[in-house]
Write an enzyme that holds these catalytic residues in place. Structure first.
Site, PDB file in Angstrom:
ATOM      1  N   SER A 170       0.933  -1.084   0.503  1.00 26.36           N
ATOM      2  CA  SER A 170       0.430  -0.139  -0.024  1.00 26.36           C
ATOM      3  C   SER A 170       0.907   1.326  -0.005  1.00 26.36           C
ATOM      4  O   SER A 170       1.749   1.440  -0.996  1.00 26.36           O
ATOM      5  CB  SER A 170      -0.802   0.204   1.100  1.00 26.36           C
ATOM      6  OG  SER A 170      -1.222   1.241   1.295  1.00 26.36           O
ATOM      7  N   THR A 171       0.806   2.211   1.040  1.00 23.08           N
ATOM      8  CA  THR A 171       1.430   3.298   0.740  1.00 23.08           C
ATOM      9  C   THR A 171       3.065   2.840   0.646  1.00 23.08           C
ATOM     10  O   THR A 171       3.199   2.862   2.010  1.00 23.08           O
ATOM     11  CB  THR A 171       0.873   4.605   2.692  1.00 23.08           C
ATOM     12  OG1 THR A 171      -0.508   4.584   2.583  1.00 23.08           O
ATOM     13  CG2 THR A 171       2.056   5.466   2.582  1.00 23.08           C
ATOM     14  N   HIS A 197      -2.602  -1.502  -2.749  1.00 28.14           N
ATOM     15  CA  HIS A 197      -3.913  -0.059  -2.921  1.00 28.14           C
ATOM     16  C   HIS A 197      -3.485   0.455  -3.972  1.00 28.14           C
ATOM     17  O   HIS A 197      -2.689   1.944  -3.651  1.00 28.14           O
ATOM     18  CB  HIS A 197      -3.770  -0.225  -1.446  1.00 28.14           C
ATOM     19  CG  HIS A 197      -4.168  -1.434  -0.205  1.00 28.14           C
ATOM     20  ND1 HIS A 197      -4.551  -0.897   1.202  1.00 28.14           N
ATOM     21  CD2 HIS A 197      -4.999  -2.258  -0.951  1.00 28.14           C
ATOM     22  CE1 HIS A 197      -4.556  -2.126   1.271  1.00 28.14           C
ATOM     23  NE2 HIS A 197      -4.944  -3.269   0.321  1.00 28.14           N
ATOM     24  N   MET A 290      -0.100   1.059   5.097  1.00 27.24           N
ATOM     25  CA  MET A 290      -0.582   1.487   6.213  1.00 27.24           C
ATOM     26  C   MET A 290      -1.242   0.176   6.534  1.00 27.24           C
ATOM     27  O   MET A 290      -1.915  -0.699   5.793  1.00 27.24           O
ATOM     28  CB  MET A 290      -1.453   3.129   6.721  1.00 27.24           C
ATOM     29  CG  MET A 290      -0.573   4.130   6.374  1.00 27.24           C
ATOM     30  SD  MET A 290      -1.445   5.218   6.640  1.00 27.24           S
ATOM     31  CE  MET A 290      -0.560   6.629   6.105  1.00 27.24           C
ATOM     32  N   ASP A 293      -3.536  -5.038   6.304  1.00 24.66           N
ATOM     33  CA  ASP A 293      -4.072  -6.260   4.711  1.00 24.66           C
ATOM     34  C   ASP A 293      -2.874  -7.220   4.681  1.00 24.66           C
ATOM     35  O   ASP A 293      -1.964  -6.322   4.352  1.00 24.66           O
ATOM     36  CB  ASP A 293      -4.403  -5.100   4.162  1.00 24.66           C
ATOM     37  CG  ASP A 293      -5.171  -5.762   2.357  1.00 24.66           C
ATOM     38  OD1 ASP A 293      -5.637  -6.692   3.112  1.00 24.66           O
ATOM     39  OD2 ASP A 293      -5.242  -5.688   1.331  1.00 24.66           O
TER      40      ASP A 293
END
Length: 351
Positions: A170-171, A197, A290, A293
């Site tokens: 993600s991030t 993401h 973050m 997941d």
């Protein structure tokens, strides 16, 4: 470290529009945990400000005179002492490739700048939420997780060649994904599945950029496709990437709902599906992001006898997703992307 938690999140605004900077300052300034410490009208001015200001978050426009945000971004990262960069620009929506370029260069997140009449309401709430979460994650990653790594790393001796590689991020996850794919040796020809993401509108640009780094075929996964070697399948932004076993082949599935996760696309959904199909031959990799997941899915991989590599805290923008897997005891190893690349090279030579 209570004093770090109480200190306001220090923000720099970089935008050539005086009106935009004024609005950002007013929106963010109303939050008790945010402090606007400096402003700049272009990339060069931002670099000059960083010589005398320590900031946590940088709001960066893309299209600016003299030096654009994209052009200055690598230098800003070097000089920012670990500050998180949030790109806030009309280009974040109108030009998906520009936004994705910013993420690949090291920006943490993007947010589309609305028209002059749309800066209030939902936009303000989203902007404040992103700044607060990025600011807090920077401090947690920088000060809170370093000791945990030594305690949580799982010792491993050797890993066999995987039948599939499943990557979740993600991030801050795009740069390490690019590093891994760019450096994969041809001998490691198993299919690769990626859940990153991103908004659905960005996925085709993501696939195109990734395809430019490798000879492998890269595509956004389509339901009904037969899984092939030397192919990289990317989860769509509006559904979960899963697979099912056919009579003599493995087939891509699209799962529109997955009740066990609040994320879409979900790393957990992909990991659980691939663990069920490939078992001990499934290798999971979790990069910066973050939240948590991937933690439940890594447990499924672990239970099936597979392995999961997680990015280390030092190289992660946010050690949320990797940390969640490590803290659950499902990390086979905690490594930097460079160490993962070296490990994959050694695995490719094994028989």
């Amino acid at each position: 470290m209570p004093e770090l938690e109480m200190a306001p999140i220090r923000v720099m605004l970089v935008d050539d529009s005086v009106v935009a900077r004024s609005i950002f300052s007013r929106v963010l300034g109303q939050h008790r945990d945010i402090e606007i410490v400096c402003e700049a009208a272009d990339g060069d001015a931002a670099l000059a400000q960083l010589n005398c200001n320590d900031v946590d978050i940088i709001l960066l426009d893309i299209e600016m005179p003299k030096r654009s945000g994209l052009d200055a971004l690598p230098d800003i990262l070097v000089r920012s002492n670990g500050a998180r960069i949030l790109v806030v620009s009309a280009f974040a929506e109108e030009n998906g490739s520009a936004a994705l370029n910013a993420l690949s260069l090291g920006a943490c997140d993007t947010l589309a700048k609305p028209g002059k009449s749309g800066f209030s309401g939902k936009f303000s709430e989203i902007l404040i939420d992103k700044v607060v979460r990025l600011g807090r994650s920077r401090r947690n990653t920088k000060h809170g997780d370093a000791i945990a790594v030594a305690k949580l790393a799982v010792e491993y001796q050797s890993l066999s060649r995987p039948e599939c590689i499943a990557i979740g991020a993600s991030t801050g996850g795009i740069p390490p994904i690019y590093e891994i794919i760019r450096n994969l040796v041809p001998a490691l020809d198993c299919p690769i599945f990626i859940t990153q993401h991103l908004p659905d509108a960005f996925m085709s640009f993501f696939a195109r950029q990734l395809g430019g780094l490798t000879e492998r075929t890269v595509s956004v996964a389509t339901a009904g496709e037969v899984v092939k070697k030397n192919h990289i399948y990317i989860a769509p932004g509006d559904a979960h990437l899963t697979c099912r076993r056919g009579k003599d082949r493995i087939i891509i599935d699209r799962l529109d709902q997955y009740s066990h996760s609040r994320y879409c696309p979900s790393v957990d959904a992909m990991f659980a599906s691939l663990a069920g199909i490939y078992g001990a031959g499934c290798m999971g990799m979790i990069f910066s992001g973050m939240g948590n997941d991937g933690a439940a899915g890594a447990s499924d991989i672990f239970a099936a006898g597979g392995t999961t590599l997680v990015q280390d805290v030092e190289s992660s923008v946010v050690w949320g997703m990797p940390g969640a897997v490590a803290k659950a005891g499902c990390a086979s190893a905690i490594l930097s992307p460079a160490q993962m690349t070296e490990l994959l090279g050694r695995i490719a030579k094994s028989r």
